[in-house]
Scaffold this active site. Structure first.
Site, PDB file in Angstrom:
ATOM      1  N   LYS A 194       0.711  -1.335  -0.008  1.00  0.00           N
ATOM      2  CA  LYS A 194      -0.049  -0.260  -0.047  1.00  0.00           C
ATOM      3  C   LYS A 194       0.926   1.239  -0.100  1.00  0.00           C
ATOM      4  O   LYS A 194       1.817   1.209   0.906  1.00  0.00           O
ATOM      5  CB  LYS A 194      -1.170   0.045   1.145  1.00  0.00           C
ATOM      6  CG  LYS A 194      -1.916   0.975   1.340  1.00  0.00           C
ATOM      7  CD  LYS A 194      -2.827   0.870   2.503  1.00  0.00           C
ATOM      8  CE  LYS A 194      -3.957   2.139   2.504  1.00  0.00           C
ATOM      9  NZ  LYS A 194      -4.915   1.808   3.727  1.00  0.00           N
ATOM     10  N   SER A 203     -10.084   2.233   2.401  1.00  0.00           N
ATOM     11  CA  SER A 203      -9.077   2.828   1.735  1.00  0.00           C
ATOM     12  C   SER A 203      -8.069   2.072   1.102  1.00  0.00           C
ATOM     13  O   SER A 203      -7.467   2.379   0.056  1.00  0.00           O
ATOM     14  CB  SER A 203      -8.219   4.222   2.680  1.00  0.00           C
ATOM     15  OG  SER A 203      -7.389   3.199   3.534  1.00  0.00           O
ATOM     16  N   SER A 239     -10.595   0.304   6.881  1.00  0.00           N
ATOM     17  CA  SER A 239      -9.635   0.173   5.701  1.00  0.00           C
ATOM     18  C   SER A 239      -9.120  -0.958   5.223  1.00  0.00           C
ATOM     19  O   SER A 239      -8.577  -1.066   4.013  1.00  0.00           O
ATOM     20  CB  SER A 239      -8.845   1.613   5.570  1.00  0.00           C
ATOM     21  OG  SER A 239      -9.240   2.743   5.599  1.00  0.00           O
TER      22      SER A 239
END
Lengths: 490, 486
Positions: A78, A158, A182
């Site tokens: 990420k 997210s 997330s």
């Protein structure tokens, strides 16, 4: 050899160790898959040269009979994790082409264990969002589609890039972070497994901060066992993070497959929210039945302050964010815009650098911390937070873990909720409580809705009791038999 | 100083100044409060900056245990409450020399609570200043505005350096008292080794809160003068500010709470920002840090290891060495002075050593802008000098001459006496010869002295002059008395 991307992390590690294929082989297969899947927009930066160099080193170690727990396994990272010498953006324009001179603790542990980095994964800007639509690089497209429709769906957020890449076999597993859901909501939207461990289990050092008291790293993976393998490498005490817990890291994978007989599973009545789709109600009931079949005792529990969790979260998280993001001022790195005066530079850099959702949260956070409002908002929210933690402590008197849906819906279409921040915030309704209380929460795919979209169930455990979650998740995974993959359309 | 004389006379009557100080003392530490970056004077710009000091994304603060220990030491030295549970807060504001966009400080729960400090005025009277709190916080970097006409440069070497902020109660009533209080705090911190007290380098500086009122009236509205870094400036700033406020009030105006700057070249204070323009710092607990929890046993061990502090040391000097309150005060004002003194006084006439140290050595050092650390005369030479006096080898008068040679680096007292032939004449024969000569030349004075024994002094002086000051005065007296039949 493109089949290699279909392997689970566990199977890939076994194949690598047995020298059935090389790390370069499986890395190349993923690089090709990533190139073909650019339409998903899962990666914001592909690092194939980097990956192949790491893979070659892994192969050399494997050839010598050496290698760590993740030796040769290609992973996605990420883009909230700072990676040394590799652009790290938090999917924000304000970081521009920022290249850190340091490696986050979590990723450095992955490399220590032999993993290979394929590239950096898309996310909501600064991890603020539930649909990946706030990314400066544009949204990630969910590999899943509704049956008979080619409407682009959100992978959630997210960690949308992490979830989509894992679901579409663009990595064996991915790192992710979870501040209010997330990791778990995107996992639920993409048929993947994600766990947010206990706060303090993974070091936050080198992860670009959103809300420090809530942020926690964790993996998104294809199976429960894969998630356990990943989490073991990601976890561990770090003296560079004062909130990191000085505890041993268990062999999480050893809990997968353990009997769950006799465990007491709490079903919190407050999680039955009005307007929840019947399919999710049914999935939840299925989950309860599966655990009962596996020998668990089901108890109804009450978490009376649940309804205050979301408002409290949307005070605490923006408050911390407003302060954490003050460092993006155009002075030392990233975007610098504006005229000759200091105020111009501040205003223009931040106006141009931050997206709408980030600005909204900075404003909310600034407001709730302001003189005269602090007590009514921030302090009150902290009190609510304490009550929510107390609710869980109370629940642990009668049960060992909780079972809930992960999200109130399946993946929705891009654009469907982006004009309505409140609707968007409601995505976190079942997940924020664990962040507020610092508890571990795991989402696993347990079924599909009428349109064929995956749905997730969430397990919540006691602090530092991820082991029990992995055992329960293993049992549910087996009972649910969820093996569906998104049809490849990209 | 009487209460009355501290008042300022205005056109319309007397006014009282009320002062409270916030002293910022840099913690003596090799590394910063939350990073491992070095702290030190003289490094090139931005050479002492860790990733967290530059607020790079994802970087986290980790508390420096040594700095916490220094704050605890300081708190104990100020007779203050040590809070076993304290917490760091973020003070949010934007400025280029504040990379994080917030200063990590302690707002609500400081590490040290209330304490008291006894301070002596110049006239020897004592007043007490309450300490409200002491907390730890980060210093900011340095903005350099004068290197370029169009740009400001930022040096982050100081960013993140540990400061102790010591907040007093509004217990001071004159600029002299304020200066004495800062001196006292500085002395205590230097004794403890918690801060080097170097005001020129800005390692100790004060924000001064000034208000005025009619004697006995309610507290007036205060103005805060920021960052004053010398005793003289503190006094000048207070004097100016008090006068300014009195004039406004006497003209029928009112004081607006504001932050002001002291301009040492113009000797005036200027408005920096008003209360309306004051920042809303949006304090909240720093979520990157855990509450600071101290082990009572650790605090006790720090307490047990504290050095003797100036107040008890002064009392000991008075009782152990029989020193005057004044001399003891001068000697304990600085730990190095006190150590010097004790080294010199060992086995010697302690009061005599104090005289020589305070009046001669420190006086001479002060004339030359130095202090005990720069003394060209080591303590054993002061001891040696006093021993020569004690043994009657030299007179006090000769000793002054010996001291001058010692100051000039011409050797130990014994060497100087030898080299310059300054040995005292104790040979009674030589003294008698001198006395006889003087008596023979001054028969009238001899007669007078027989009538009026006080005139003996004149003869002593003559003998001393005749012998170049080398005659032992006690011997001269004795022989004179016999010869004059007194």
């Amino acid at each position: 050899m493109s089949d290699l991307t279909k392997l689970t992390l566990k199977a890939a590690l076994a194949g690598l160790k047995a020298r059935d294929f090389s790390s370069v082989d499986i890395t190349k297969a993923h690089i090709e898959a990533i190139e073909q899947a650019r339409g998903l927009n899962a990666y914001v930066l592909e690092t194939p040269d980097h990956a192949l160099a790491m893979a070659a080193e892994s192969d050399a170690r494997l050839a010598r009979g050496e290698g760590g727990a993740l030796e040769g396994a290609p992973l996605g990272i990420k883009d909230l994790f700072c990676t040394e010498g590799v652009r790290s953006t938090a999917a924000s324009k304000i970081l521009g082409n920022f290249v850190p001179a340091y490696e986050s603790t979590v990723t450095s542990q992955l490399w220590r264990d032999g993993a290979v980095m394929l590239g950096k994964l898309n996310l909501d800007e600064f991890a603020m969002g539930s649909s990946n639509e706030t990314s400066a690089f544009g949204p990630v497209i969910n590999p899943w589609r509704r049956s008979g429709s080619d409407a682009a769906l959100t992978p959630g957020g997210s960690s949308g890039g992490s979830a989509a890449a894992t679901a579409a076999d663009l990595c064996l597993a991915a790192t992710a972070t979870d501040t209010g859901g997330s990791i778990r909501q995107p996992a639920s939207f993409t048929g993947t497994v994600g766990i947010k461990p206990t706060y303090g289990r993974c070091s936050r050092w080198g992860i670009i901060a959103f809300a420090s008291s809530l942020d926690q790293a964790g993996p998104i993976a294809k199976t429960v066992e894969d998630a356990a393998i990943m989490l073991r490498s990601m976890s561990g005490h770090d003296v560079k993070d004062s909130t990191s817990l000085p505890v041993e890291v268990p062999d999480f994978a050893s809990y997968v497959g353990k009997s769950v007989k006799g465990l007491r599973i709490g079903v919190p009545k407050e999680y039955r929210v009005p307007g929840m789709p019947a399919e999710i109600e049914k999935l939840w009931a299925d989950g309860i039945a599966w655990l009962k079949d596996a020998g668990c005792e089901i108890v109804e529990v009450s978490l009376p302050h649940t309804k205050y969790a979301l408002p409290a979260y949307y005070i605490v998280a923006p408050a911390e964010a407003s302060s954490n993001l003050a460092r993006y001022d155009g002075m030392r790195y990233g975007l610098r815009a504006g005229g000759p005066s200091l105020t111009d530079v501040y205003e223009e850099s931040r106006a141009q650098g931050f997206g709408e959702e980030v600005k909204r949260r900075i404003l909310i956070g600034t407001y709730v911390l302001s003189a005269g409002y602090y007590d009514a908002y921030y302090l009150k929210a902290q009190k609510v937070r304490r009550r929510i933690a107390d609710d869980f402590d109370q629940a642990w008197q009668t049960c060992d873990a909780l079972l809930t849906p992960t999200a109130p819906s399946a993946a929705f279409a891009l654009g469907e909720q982006s004009d309505d921040p409140i609707a968007m915030y409601l995505n976190d309704i079942f997940t924020v409580t664990t962040n507020l209380a610092g508890l571990p929460g795991l989402s696993l795919p347990a079924g599909r809705d009428a349109q064929g979209l995956p749905l997730g169930l969430q397990l919540i455990g006691r602090a530092l009791d991820e082991g029990t979650l992995f055992s329960l998740a293993g049992a549910l995974e087996k009972a649910a038999g969820f093996t569906a993959k998104a049809d490849r359309w990209w | 100083m009487s209460e009355k004389s501290k008042l300022i006379q205005g056109r319309t009557g007397p006014w009282e100044i009320v002062l409270g100080l916030e002293i910022h003392a840099q913690v003596a530490s090799n590394s910063k409060l939350f990073s491992g970056a070095a702290v030190g004077f003289g490094a090139g710009p931005n050479e002492q900056v860790a990733l967290v000091d530059a607020a790079m994304p994802g970087m986290l603060p980790v508390i420096n245990r040594h700095c916490v220990e220094q704050a605890v030491r300081a708190g104990l030295g100020l007779n203050a409450q040590i809070n076993l549970w304290s917490r760091f807060d973020r003070k949010n504001y934007f400025y280029p020399d504040l990379p994080q966009g917030y200063q990590i400080s302690q707002f609500k729960d400081p590490i040290v609570g209330e304490g008291v400090v006894e301070v002596e005025r110049d006239d020897g009277t004592i007043f007490v200043v309450g300490v409200e709190r002491l907390h730890l916080e980060q210093d900011a970097g340095k903005s350099i505005h004068d290197l370029d006409p169009n740009f400001t440069y930022v040096d982050l070497n100081r960013a993140g350096t540990a400061l102790m902020e010591i907040v007093s109660k509004p217990d001071m009533r004159s600029s002299d008292e304020a200066a004495s209080y800062v001196k006292k705090i500085r002395t205590i911190l230097r004794y403890l080794g918690a801060c080097d007290g170097d005001m020129e380098k800005g390692n100790l500086r004060a924000d001064v809160n000034v208000s005025v009122r009619r004697p006995g009236a309610e507290l007036g509205t205060r103005c805060e003068i920021k960052n004053v870094n010398s005793y003289r400036y503190i006094q000048q700033a207070i004097e100016y500010e008090a006068r300014r406020q009195i004039e406004i009030l006497e003209d029928g105006g009112s004081i607006h709470q504001e932050t002001r700057l002291f301009d040492p070249t113009k000797i005036e204070t200027r408005s920096m920002r008003s209360k309306e323009e004051a920042h809303d710092y949006r304090y909240f607990p720093d979520p990157d840090l855990l509450p600071l929890v101290l082990d009572p046993a650790w605090v006790q061990s720090i307490k047990d290891s504290l050095p003797e502090l100036p107040d008890p040391k002064r009392k000991r000097f008075e009782s152990q060495y029989g020193l005057s309150h004044y001399d003891a005060g001068v000697l304990v004002a600085d730990q190095a002075r006190a150590a010097f003194y004790e080294q010199a006084a060992a086995g010697r006439d302690a009061k005599l050593v104090a005289n020589w140290t305070v009046n001669n050595l420190l006086g001479r050092l002060a004339e030359n802008g130095g202090d005990i650390e720069t003394s060209p005369i080591p303590p054993e030479d002061i001891a040696g000098l006093v021993k020569l006096i004690e043994d009657g080898v030299i007179s006090s008068k000769i000793a002054k001459e010996v001291f001058d040679h010692m100051w000039a680096g011409e050797g130990t007292p014994a060497q100087v006496v030898e080299k310059f032939g300054l040995v005292q004449i104790t040979d009674t024969g030589a003294i008698e010869a001198s006395i006889d000569k003087i008596m023979a030349a001054n028969p009238d004075k001899v007669e007078a002295a027989k009538e009026r024994p006080q005139a003996l002094g004149w003869f002593v002086g003559q003998v001393m002059r005749d012998t170049g000051g080398k005659a032992n005065p006690a011997a001269v007296n004795e022989i004179l008395k016999v010869k004059l039949g007194l």
